[in-house]
Design a protein around this motif. Structure first.
Motif, PDB file in Angstrom:
ATOM      1  N   ILE A   1      51.167  26.044 -33.089  1.00 13.80           N
ATOM      2  CA  ILE A   1      49.853  26.578 -33.929  1.00 13.80           C
ATOM      3  C   ILE A   1      49.666  27.929 -33.736  1.00 13.80           C
ATOM      4  O   ILE A   1      48.675  28.576 -33.432  1.00 13.80           O
ATOM      5  CB  ILE A   1      48.897  25.621 -33.597  1.00 13.80           C
ATOM      6  N   ASN A   2      50.638  29.046 -33.091  1.00 18.07           N
ATOM      7  CA  ASN A   2      50.669  30.125 -32.814  1.00 18.07           C
ATOM      8  C   ASN A   2      49.913  30.741 -31.614  1.00 18.07           C
ATOM      9  O   ASN A   2      49.429  31.996 -31.499  1.00 18.07           O
ATOM     10  CB  ASN A   2      50.309  30.872 -33.830  1.00 18.07           C
ATOM     11  N   ALA A   3      49.952  29.771 -30.531  1.00 12.70           N
ATOM     12  CA  ALA A   3      49.149  30.011 -29.361  1.00 12.70           C
ATOM     13  C   ALA A   3      50.194  30.594 -28.571  1.00 12.70           C
ATOM     14  O   ALA A   3      51.398  30.074 -28.300  1.00 12.70           O
ATOM     15  CB  ALA A   3      48.577  28.696 -28.834  1.00 12.70           C
ATOM     16  N   PHE A   4      49.944  31.504 -27.486  1.00 15.03           N
ATOM     17  CA  PHE A   4      50.856  32.036 -26.418  1.00 15.03           C
ATOM     18  C   PHE A   4      50.085  31.743 -24.999  1.00 15.03           C
ATOM     19  O   PHE A   4      48.957  32.383 -25.143  1.00 15.03           O
ATOM     20  CB  PHE A   4      51.463  33.330 -26.808  1.00 15.03           C
ATOM     21  N   PRO A   5      50.732  31.843 -23.927  1.00 16.95           N
ATOM     22  CA  PRO A   5      50.141  31.689 -22.688  1.00 16.95           C
ATOM     23  C   PRO A   5      49.805  33.123 -22.148  1.00 16.95           C
ATOM     24  O   PRO A   5      50.429  34.174 -22.356  1.00 16.95           O
ATOM     25  CB  PRO A   5      51.150  31.025 -21.868  1.00 16.95           C
ATOM     26  N   VAL A   6      48.797  33.070 -21.317  1.00 15.32           N
ATOM     27  CA  VAL A   6      48.295  34.399 -20.704  1.00 15.32           C
ATOM     28  C   VAL A   6      47.611  33.849 -19.450  1.00 15.32           C
ATOM     29  O   VAL A   6      47.024  32.945 -19.102  1.00 15.32           O
ATOM     30  CB  VAL A   6      47.026  34.893 -21.185  1.00 15.32           C
ATOM     31  N   ASP A   7      48.017  34.639 -18.194  1.00 17.70           N
ATOM     32  CA  ASP A   7      47.769  34.389 -16.837  1.00 17.70           C
ATOM     33  C   ASP A   7      46.403  35.229 -16.768  1.00 17.70           C
ATOM     34  O   ASP A   7      46.413  36.359 -16.292  1.00 17.70           O
ATOM     35  CB  ASP A   7      48.739  34.873 -15.852  1.00 17.70           C
ATOM     36  N   ARG A   8      45.165  34.374 -16.714  1.00 13.06           N
ATOM     37  CA  ARG A   8      44.156  35.023 -16.525  1.00 13.06           C
ATOM     38  C   ARG A   8      43.687  35.467 -15.279  1.00 13.06           C
ATOM     39  O   ARG A   8      42.958  36.440 -14.998  1.00 13.06           O
ATOM     40  CB  ARG A   8      42.792  34.255 -17.067  1.00 13.06           C
ATOM     41  N   LYS A   9      43.872  34.830 -14.246  1.00 11.16           N
ATOM     42  CA  LYS A   9      43.766  35.168 -12.906  1.00 11.16           C
ATOM     43  C   LYS A   9      44.653  36.315 -12.134  1.00 11.16           C
ATOM     44  O   LYS A   9      44.242  37.139 -11.620  1.00 11.16           O
ATOM     45  CB  LYS A   9      44.155  33.993 -12.103  1.00 11.16           C
ATOM     46  N   ASN A  10      45.820  36.329 -12.792  1.00 15.73           N
ATOM     47  CA  ASN A  10      46.866  37.330 -12.418  1.00 15.73           C
ATOM     48  C   ASN A  10      47.544  38.051 -13.782  1.00 15.73           C
ATOM     49  O   ASN A  10      48.633  37.947 -13.940  1.00 15.73           O
ATOM     50  CB  ASN A  10      47.911  37.137 -11.541  1.00 15.73           C
ATOM     51  N   PRO A  11      46.769  38.667 -14.532  1.00 15.59           N
ATOM     52  CA  PRO A  11      47.327  39.400 -15.972  1.00 15.59           C
ATOM     53  C   PRO A  11      48.322  40.377 -15.563  1.00 15.59           C
ATOM     54  O   PRO A  11      48.261  41.151 -14.580  1.00 15.59           O
ATOM     55  CB  PRO A  11      46.015  39.753 -16.470  1.00 15.59           C
ATOM     56  N   GLY A  12      49.568  40.157 -15.960  1.00 20.03           N
ATOM     57  CA  GLY A  12      50.752  41.024 -16.231  1.00 20.03           C
ATOM     58  C   GLY A  12      50.984  41.890 -17.414  1.00 20.03           C
ATOM     59  O   GLY A  12      49.784  41.775 -18.259  1.00 20.03           O
ATOM     60  N   THR A  13      51.948  42.480 -17.429  1.00 24.25           N
ATOM     61  CA  THR A  13      52.252  43.389 -18.538  1.00 24.25           C
ATOM     62  C   THR A  13      52.198  42.282 -19.913  1.00 24.25           C
ATOM     63  O   THR A  13      51.889  42.789 -20.966  1.00 24.25           O
ATOM     64  CB  THR A  13      53.570  44.110 -18.403  1.00 24.25           C
ATOM     65  N   SER A  14      52.747  41.402 -19.576  1.00 25.62           N
ATOM     66  CA  SER A  14      53.045  40.334 -20.710  1.00 25.62           C
ATOM     67  C   SER A  14      51.655  40.157 -21.383  1.00 25.62           C
ATOM     68  O   SER A  14      51.585  39.916 -22.689  1.00 25.62           O
ATOM     69  CB  SER A  14      53.611  39.153 -20.328  1.00 25.62           C
ATOM     70  N   SER A  15      50.845  40.154 -20.700  1.00 27.25           N
ATOM     71  CA  SER A  15      49.179  39.948 -21.343  1.00 27.25           C
ATOM     72  C   SER A  15      48.861  40.626 -22.308  1.00 27.25           C
ATOM     73  O   SER A  15      48.189  40.377 -23.164  1.00 27.25           O
ATOM     74  CB  SER A  15      48.308  39.865 -20.158  1.00 27.25           C
ATOM     75  N   ILE A  16      49.427  41.874 -22.157  1.00 30.03           N
ATOM     76  CA  ILE A  16      49.328  42.924 -23.123  1.00 30.03           C
ATOM     77  C   ILE A  16      50.116  43.045 -24.111  1.00 30.03           C
ATOM     78  O   ILE A  16      50.019  43.312 -25.191  1.00 30.03           O
ATOM     79  CB  ILE A  16      48.866  44.426 -22.580  1.00 30.03           C
ATOM     80  N   LYS A  17      51.538  43.038 -23.563  1.00 32.80           N
ATOM     81  CA  LYS A  17      52.617  43.302 -24.382  1.00 32.80           C
ATOM     82  C   LYS A  17      52.863  42.264 -25.499  1.00 32.80           C
ATOM     83  O   LYS A  17      53.132  42.759 -26.821  1.00 32.80           O
ATOM     84  CB  LYS A  17      54.131  43.294 -23.403  1.00 32.80           C
ATOM     85  N   ILE A  18      52.799  41.208 -25.410  1.00 31.03           N
ATOM     86  CA  ILE A  18      52.734  40.118 -26.244  1.00 31.03           C
ATOM     87  C   ILE A  18      51.868  40.406 -27.509  1.00 31.03           C
ATOM     88  O   ILE A  18      52.275  40.408 -28.675  1.00 31.03           O
ATOM     89  CB  ILE A  18      52.702  38.816 -25.845  1.00 31.03           C
ATOM     90  N   PRO A  19      50.452  40.320 -27.264  1.00 28.29           N
ATOM     91  CA  PRO A  19      49.799  40.662 -28.398  1.00 28.29           C
ATOM     92  C   PRO A  19      49.685  42.056 -29.021  1.00 28.29           C
ATOM     93  O   PRO A  19      49.571  42.197 -30.241  1.00 28.29           O
ATOM     94  CB  PRO A  19      48.274  40.533 -27.671  1.00 28.29           C
ATOM     95  N   VAL A  20      50.146  43.156 -28.206  1.00 32.87           N
ATOM     96  CA  VAL A  20      50.358  44.312 -29.007  1.00 32.87           C
ATOM     97  C   VAL A  20      51.479  44.192 -30.040  1.00 32.87           C
ATOM     98  O   VAL A  20      51.484  44.930 -30.996  1.00 32.87           O
ATOM     99  CB  VAL A  20      50.553  45.498 -27.786  1.00 32.87           C
ATOM    100  N   GLN A  21      52.606  43.758 -29.428  1.00 37.98           N
ATOM    101  CA  GLN A  21      53.742  43.473 -30.370  1.00 37.98           C
ATOM    102  C   GLN A  21      53.574  42.730 -31.608  1.00 37.98           C
ATOM    103  O   GLN A  21      53.918  43.135 -32.728  1.00 37.98           O
ATOM    104  CB  GLN A  21      54.951  42.600 -29.589  1.00 37.98           C
ATOM    105  N   LEU A  22      52.794  41.559 -31.298  1.00 38.86           N
ATOM    106  CA  LEU A  22      52.375  40.785 -32.615  1.00 38.86           C
ATOM    107  C   LEU A  22      51.485  41.760 -33.495  1.00 38.86           C
ATOM    108  O   LEU A  22      51.885  41.645 -34.664  1.00 38.86           O
ATOM    109  CB  LEU A  22      51.495  39.650 -32.120  1.00 38.86           C
ATOM    110  N   LEU A  23      50.637  42.160 -32.895  1.00 37.92           N
ATOM    111  CA  LEU A  23      49.693  43.263 -33.886  1.00 37.92           C
ATOM    112  C   LEU A  23      50.697  44.339 -34.664  1.00 37.92           C
ATOM    113  O   LEU A  23      50.377  44.709 -36.092  1.00 37.92           O
ATOM    114  CB  LEU A  23      48.780  44.126 -33.191  1.00 37.92           C
ATOM    115  N   LYS A  24      51.497  44.869 -33.910  1.00 37.63           N
ATOM    116  CA  LYS A  24      52.414  45.814 -34.532  1.00 37.63           C
ATOM    117  C   LYS A  24      53.232  45.185 -35.682  1.00 37.63           C
ATOM    118  O   LYS A  24      53.885  46.035 -36.433  1.00 37.63           O
ATOM    119  CB  LYS A  24      53.249  46.820 -33.513  1.00 37.63           C
TER     120      LYS A  24
END
Length: 195
Positions: free
Chosen positions: A78-101
């Motif tokens: 259902i199009n969900a992707f994991p994010v580490d809220r306690k230790n956010p890394g570059t993927s926390s930003i990279k994945i949604p930015v790529q999806l939006l682009k």
């Protein structure tokens, strides 16, 4: 899989009682935007996905939800992707930015928590919007927050605000903080109008 599940859920939500969507016309005509919504429980995630049909949302979800293999497959379908809220890394930003682009819509719950108390907004939504150069559509939810309430005929309502196109001129943290405060004020206004 996403369309099948959300369409079924949409029918269920409408059958159980009032499912009111306000200002859906505020959604941009072209996909590739962030929907930032208030967060009270898991029901608002379902309702938000159904509210923007036929468009789809890719939801950020805490990585703990993906520990169970079966539930992880369901979330991915259902199009969900994991994010580490306690230790956010570059993927926390990279994945949604790529999806939006790539012209996909991303759903974010900026408070980062399910609570009936007012929680301070994290800067993630504004930071991602800045990097992807996309608007943020603010939304507020009112209705059931759990299965027990969902089994009643309690009204479900989602309201969309005007898209926010933030200007980024100073490229610093203060600017991100100020835009996050603006988003927080918009949320407060939407919640007043929906209740």
């Amino acid at each position: 899989m996403y369309r099948i599940i959300t369409n079924i859920l949409n029918v269920i939500l409408k059958m159980r009682g009032a499912f009111i969507i306000v200002n859906k016309e505020n959604l941009p005509k072209e996909p590739g935007y962030i929907i930032a919504c208030t967060h009270r429980g898991w029901v608002d995630v379902v309702a938000l996905g159904a509210a923007i049909l036929p468009e789809q949302i890719h939801f950020m979800a805490k990585k703990e939800l993906f520990r169970n293999a079966f539930f992880s497959r369901f979330l991915t379908s259902i199009n969900a992707f994991p994010v580490d809220r306690k230790n956010p890394g570059t993927s926390s930003i990279k994945i949604p930015v790529q999806l939006l682009k790539n012209g996909k819509n991303v759903g974010i719950f900026p408070s980062g928590t399910r609570t009936s108390e007012e929680a301070p907004l994290k800067r993630g939504a504004v930071t991602i919007a800045k990097m992807a150069k996309v608007p943020i559509v603010p939304a507020a939810y009112s209705g059931p927050t759990n299965l027990k309430e969902l089994l009643t005929n309690k009204e479900i309502k989602i309201i969309f605000g005007d898209p926010l196109f933030f200007n980024y001129t100073n490229n610093n943290r203060e600017e991100i903080d100020n835009n996050t405060k603006t988003l927080s004020e918009v949320f407060k206004s939407l919640e007043k109008s929906i209740n």
